[in-house]
Scaffold this motif. Sequence first.
Motif, PDB file in Angstrom:
ATOM      1  N   ARG A 160       0.840  -1.183   0.000  1.00 38.35           N
ATOM      2  CA  ARG A 160       0.000   0.000   0.000  1.00 38.35           C
ATOM      3  C   ARG A 160       0.883   1.242   0.000  1.00 38.35           C
ATOM      4  O   ARG A 160       1.967   1.253   0.571  1.00 38.35           O
ATOM      5  N   GLY A 161       0.423   2.285  -0.663  1.00 37.43           N
ATOM      6  CA  GLY A 161       1.184   3.518  -0.699  1.00 37.43           C
ATOM      7  C   GLY A 161       1.742   3.806  -2.081  1.00 37.43           C
ATOM      8  O   GLY A 161       1.295   3.246  -3.092  1.00 37.43           O
ATOM      9  N   SER A 162       2.737   4.686  -2.143  1.00 36.80           N
ATOM     10  CA  SER A 162       3.281   5.128  -3.419  1.00 36.80           C
ATOM     11  C   SER A 162       4.756   5.471  -3.271  1.00 36.80           C
ATOM     12  O   SER A 162       5.291   5.535  -2.160  1.00 36.80           O
ATOM     13  N   LEU A 163       5.390   5.696  -4.425  1.00 34.29           N
ATOM     14  CA  LEU A 163       6.805   6.056  -4.470  1.00 34.29           C
ATOM     15  C   LEU A 163       6.971   7.310  -5.319  1.00 34.29           C
ATOM     16  O   LEU A 163       6.207   7.538  -6.267  1.00 34.29           O
ATOM     17  N   SER A 164       7.986   8.109  -4.987  1.00 41.03           N
ATOM     18  CA  SER A 164       8.277   9.285  -5.788  1.00 41.03           C
ATOM     19  C   SER A 164       9.777   9.512  -5.851  1.00 41.03           C
ATOM     20  O   SER A 164      10.508   9.202  -4.904  1.00 41.03           O
TER      21      SER A 164
END
Length: 539
Positions: free
Chosen positions: A63-67
């Motif tokens: 779950r979540g995101s990357l940048s």
Amino acid sequence: MPEVYRPARPATGGPYTFYVSPGGDDRNDGMSPEKPWRTLGRADEARYQPGDRLLLKGGGRFRGSLSLGREEAGSPTRPVVIDSYGTGRATIAPRGTSGITVHDTAGVEIRNIVLVGDRRALREGVGVAFRNTLPGARRLDHVRLSNVEARGFQNGISVGAEKDAVAGYGDVRITDVAVHHNLEAGLAFYGPAFRPGRPAYAHAGLRIERVKAYSNAGDPLSEDRNTGSGIALGSVRDATVTGSEAHDNGARSAAGAEEGPEGIWVYDSTRVVLEKNSSYRNRTGSRVDGGGFGLDNNVSSSVMQYNLAYGNDGPGFLVYSGQPTGAHRDNIVRFNMSWDDARKLPEYGGIVAYGSRMMNLDIYHNTVVMRTEGLPSAQTAGNRPPALRLRDGMRDVRIHNNIFATDGGPLVETQSAYGPNTLRLQGNDYYSSGTWVLGWGTERFTSLDGWRTASRQEMLNGRATGSTDDPCLPGLAAPVSDRASAGDLVPRCQDEVPVGLAPKALGVDLGPVDYFGNPFPKALTVGAVQSAVQPGTAG
């Protein structure tokens, strides 16, 4: 802001590899499979430098995101890599936002990752987003995406130049990617507004290969712009799309929109090649577009070749200029196949060309088949799409050595009775298994000879050209199937197919091979296939 984790670099300056696993612990250093981090939030705190790798446990769901931001990422020789490790691909499932965002930086490779959006991400997120907002004209080089899947987002993958940026990204390779069940588009490139007097293209050096873009339905609430395309390229230079598929897109695009979706299309771009792709069963919610392939506004020096389109709501192949900029020019449509296109919108056809100040267009050695079976009753009653439709606004258009075949519908429909100085049709085969009919402006013709005499078309150096011979295409009588075969558009009586005009006489460049990749025989025949071959596909 959480404290950013910055481990000391080794004395040699070597890169790091970081690991993330659902069974890990964010208190670990994350630098081995035995001591991985647990969350994407922890991984996103690290600042990545050239050569670093971030590996997610294969089969795990995160779950979540990357940048990756301006001071991160790598270089063409030492890229930052986001990948899976172990067995299978890792899944990134963001909460109402984008999955992976790369902002004002490049030197990035993303491999073997699945991205799945939720209900909010379908409206607001992107599976993988590359954004350049840096002022000036410097492109950010080296982007690689391979074996990536993105579904459930506003756009599956998008690459754009925004705000003050004139340039976007260069040296881009997108291969073996699936983008599906997104709202607005599967794969999209875009840039600043096109300037006719000083054309500039945000992105350059693209190769898009073996991409599958399907079931990107479109937004029924977006009437101010087109949504629901498979692959859309805007503001690009020197790009190739090959071996890719776009199908079943656009079904829920807005009914009142003045622009509709396409399977694979290009706009505001130059030197683009669309080849060896298939685009089929694409839809539109409105009364426009919904076709297979398109060269749209402000496209120049581009080629559509060796492609297969079938069963689309709109045209199989569209060449269109809606803006009087003079920038739509020097394009080629050759060795393509269109079968049963314009199923919903008879105002189009298999191949359609028209537009404001469009010039220098070549359409040759294509095979187009249009049939009655499966058409709505309103069309079978008389309003049937033609194999070729031409409208006003063009000049220096040459249409040579094509097969136009119908089972009684019009072979050609034109808005005006064009003279040879505007466009020339030469060496084409016009075959109908039913009533032979051709619409030329306000007049209707029932024979090739009658039309030739009245229009001065199908003439070369004082002699008559063109034919009405049967090209023996199985697809002209084939039942509608879930998936077309290119073999249905291969002549079965090769020895009887009309001979086409020689390219030297026409002043055209044939390219290297025919639809199936075969070298050209000494005597060219009409249509996309030039020798007896085994039925197969363009890819």
